[in-house]
Design a protein around this motif. Structure first.
Motif, PDB file in Angstrom:
ATOM      1  N   CYS A   1       0.832  -1.208   0.000  1.00  0.00           N
ATOM      2  CA  CYS A   1       0.000   0.000   0.000  1.00  0.00           C
ATOM      3  C   CYS A   1       0.867   1.259   0.000  1.00  0.00           C
ATOM      4  CB  CYS A   1      -0.889  -0.031   1.241  1.00  0.00           C
ATOM      5  SG  CYS A   1      -1.776   1.500   1.523  1.00  0.00           S
TER       6      CYS A   1
ATOM      7  N   VAL B   1       0.105   4.095   0.987  1.00  0.00           N
ATOM      8  CA  VAL B   1      -0.156   4.922   2.171  1.00  0.00           C
ATOM      9  C   VAL B   1       0.529   4.338   3.404  1.00  0.00           C
ATOM     10  CG1 VAL B   1      -1.951   5.745   3.770  1.00  0.00           C
ATOM     11  CG2 VAL B   1      -2.314   5.901   1.307  1.00  0.00           C
ATOM     12  N   CYS B   2       0.242   3.053   3.714  1.00  0.00           N
ATOM     13  CA  CYS B   2       0.721   2.515   4.995  1.00  0.00           C
ATOM     14  C   CYS B   2       1.711   1.362   4.860  1.00  0.00           C
ATOM     15  CB  CYS B   2      -0.471   2.097   5.859  1.00  0.00           C
ATOM     16  SG  CYS B   2      -1.252   0.582   5.298  1.00  0.00           S
TER      17      CYS B   2
ATOM     18  N   CYS C   1      -6.024  -2.307   0.422  1.00  0.00           N
ATOM     19  CA  CYS C   1      -5.091  -2.473   1.533  1.00  0.00           C
ATOM     20  C   CYS C   1      -5.823  -3.115   2.708  1.00  0.00           C
ATOM     21  CB  CYS C   1      -4.538  -1.114   1.950  1.00  0.00           C
ATOM     22  SG  CYS C   1      -3.544  -1.225   3.454  1.00  0.00           S
TER      23      CYS C   1
ATOM     24  N   CYS D   1      -5.398  -0.051   5.839  1.00  0.00           N
ATOM     25  CA  CYS D   1      -6.032   1.284   5.795  1.00  0.00           C
ATOM     26  C   CYS D   1      -7.200   1.373   4.814  1.00  0.00           C
ATOM     27  CB  CYS D   1      -4.991   2.356   5.497  1.00  0.00           C
ATOM     28  SG  CYS D   1      -4.485   2.424   3.770  1.00  0.00           S
TER      29      CYS D   1
HETATM   30 ZN   LIG Z   1      -2.745   0.929   3.571  1.00  0.00          ZN
END
Ligand SMILES: [Zn+2]
Length: 287
Positions: free
Chosen positions: A6, A8-9, A26, A29
């Motif tokens: 992911c 983002v995370c 994901c 998140c």
């Molecule tokens: Zn994520």
């Protein structure tokens, strides 16, 4: 194949939908991420003229909301940058309200309109062609653009260098938790894929790369030391423009568009009471 992670995370991405491109989610998140490709030939299923007349009222209404919030926070002469100006309506509205804003736009589809309206636009991709401002911009805005950008982490780092220390990053973006996205997912589960394909714009030359919700959008910016100072709902449903938008899509018949509009009319009270389809985020750099 190595495991996808992911943006983002960093948690693993799992295959969620098989459409024209794959959509992954994901596990942590809930970011939705696609393996779509940007189509450089600039051929798409959308007729630019139809898109123009249909959406303008709705978009400008949302721009007025954003500008009012911006003026409430920053009580001075503003100088901003818009990334992905498209037809140029945001720049037009800024002009009307005495805000100086430069646009960056990769496509020349609307160049004549930009010239006619005397808009300040640089053609190319951000950050390659980005005009620098001493001390940074008071605001940088994305109107339905952030979700199309592949490398969001390096993008945010570039934005931080172009934004003034007390500048505001504005992201106006469709939400994966919104009513339309959820209905499209439901339809897809029953074997009707068109609506979800349309939500991701997989048949258009610039498809969505990510679909965010409020929490993973904040998580992405937090990771880059930016804090949300405001999040608010924007208007997504105007029945006439929804119909016109569907008519602008060459793959949809006029009859089908009319039927869909009637269905939407009946469902409007439910839509108005559910999670918003579009939100605007204001972020500031942490000092
Ligand atoms: Zn994520």
């Amino acid at each position: 194949m190595s495991e996808l992670s992911c943006p983002v995370c960093g948690s693993p991405l799992r295959l969620k939908h098989r459409l024209k491109f794959n959509v992954y989610q994901c596990a942590n998140c809930r970011l939705l991420n696609s393996d779509a490709k940007f189509e450089h030939s600039f051929q798409s299923d959308l007729e630019p003229d139809a898109r123009d007349s249909a959406l303008k009222v709705l978009r400008v209404m949302n721009f007025k909301t954003i500008i009012a919030k911006l003026k409430a926070i920053k009580d001075k002469k503003l100088e901003g940058l818009e990334i992905g100006s498209g037809n140029g309506w945001w720049l037009e509205e800024c002009k009307e309200q005495g805000i100086k804003c430069i646009g960056i736009e990769p496509e020349r589809t609307y160049e004549n309109y930009h010239q006619e309206k005397n808009l300040d636009i640089v053609y190319g991709f951000y950050p390659d062609v980005s005009p620098k401002k001493q001390g940074g911009y008071d605001f940088i805005i994305f109107n339905d653009v952030f979700e199309h950008i592949p490398d969001i982490n390096s993008l945010v780092e570039s934005l931080k260098t172009d934004l003034a220390d007390d500048g505001i990053l504005i992201i106006n973006i469709p939400m994966s938790t919104g009513f339309f996205y959820r209905v499209s997912t439901l339809l897809h589960r029953f074997g009707f894929n068109n609506s979800l394909t349309r939500m991701w714009q997989f048949n258009f030359h610039s498809p969505h790369m990510n679909y965010f919700n409020e929490s993973n959008m904040k998580m992405l910016l937090e990771k880059h030391s930016c804090t949300a100072v405001d999040v608010f709902k924007l208007k997504s449903l105007d029945l006439q423009s929804t119909k016109d938008r569907m008519l602008a899509d060459r793959s949809m018949s006029k009859l089908k568009a009319s039927v869909m509009t009637s269905v939407l009319k009946v469902m409007k009270p439910i839509i108005d009471n559910s999670e918003p389809d579009i939100k605007a985020f204001f972020f500031k750099k942490r000092q």
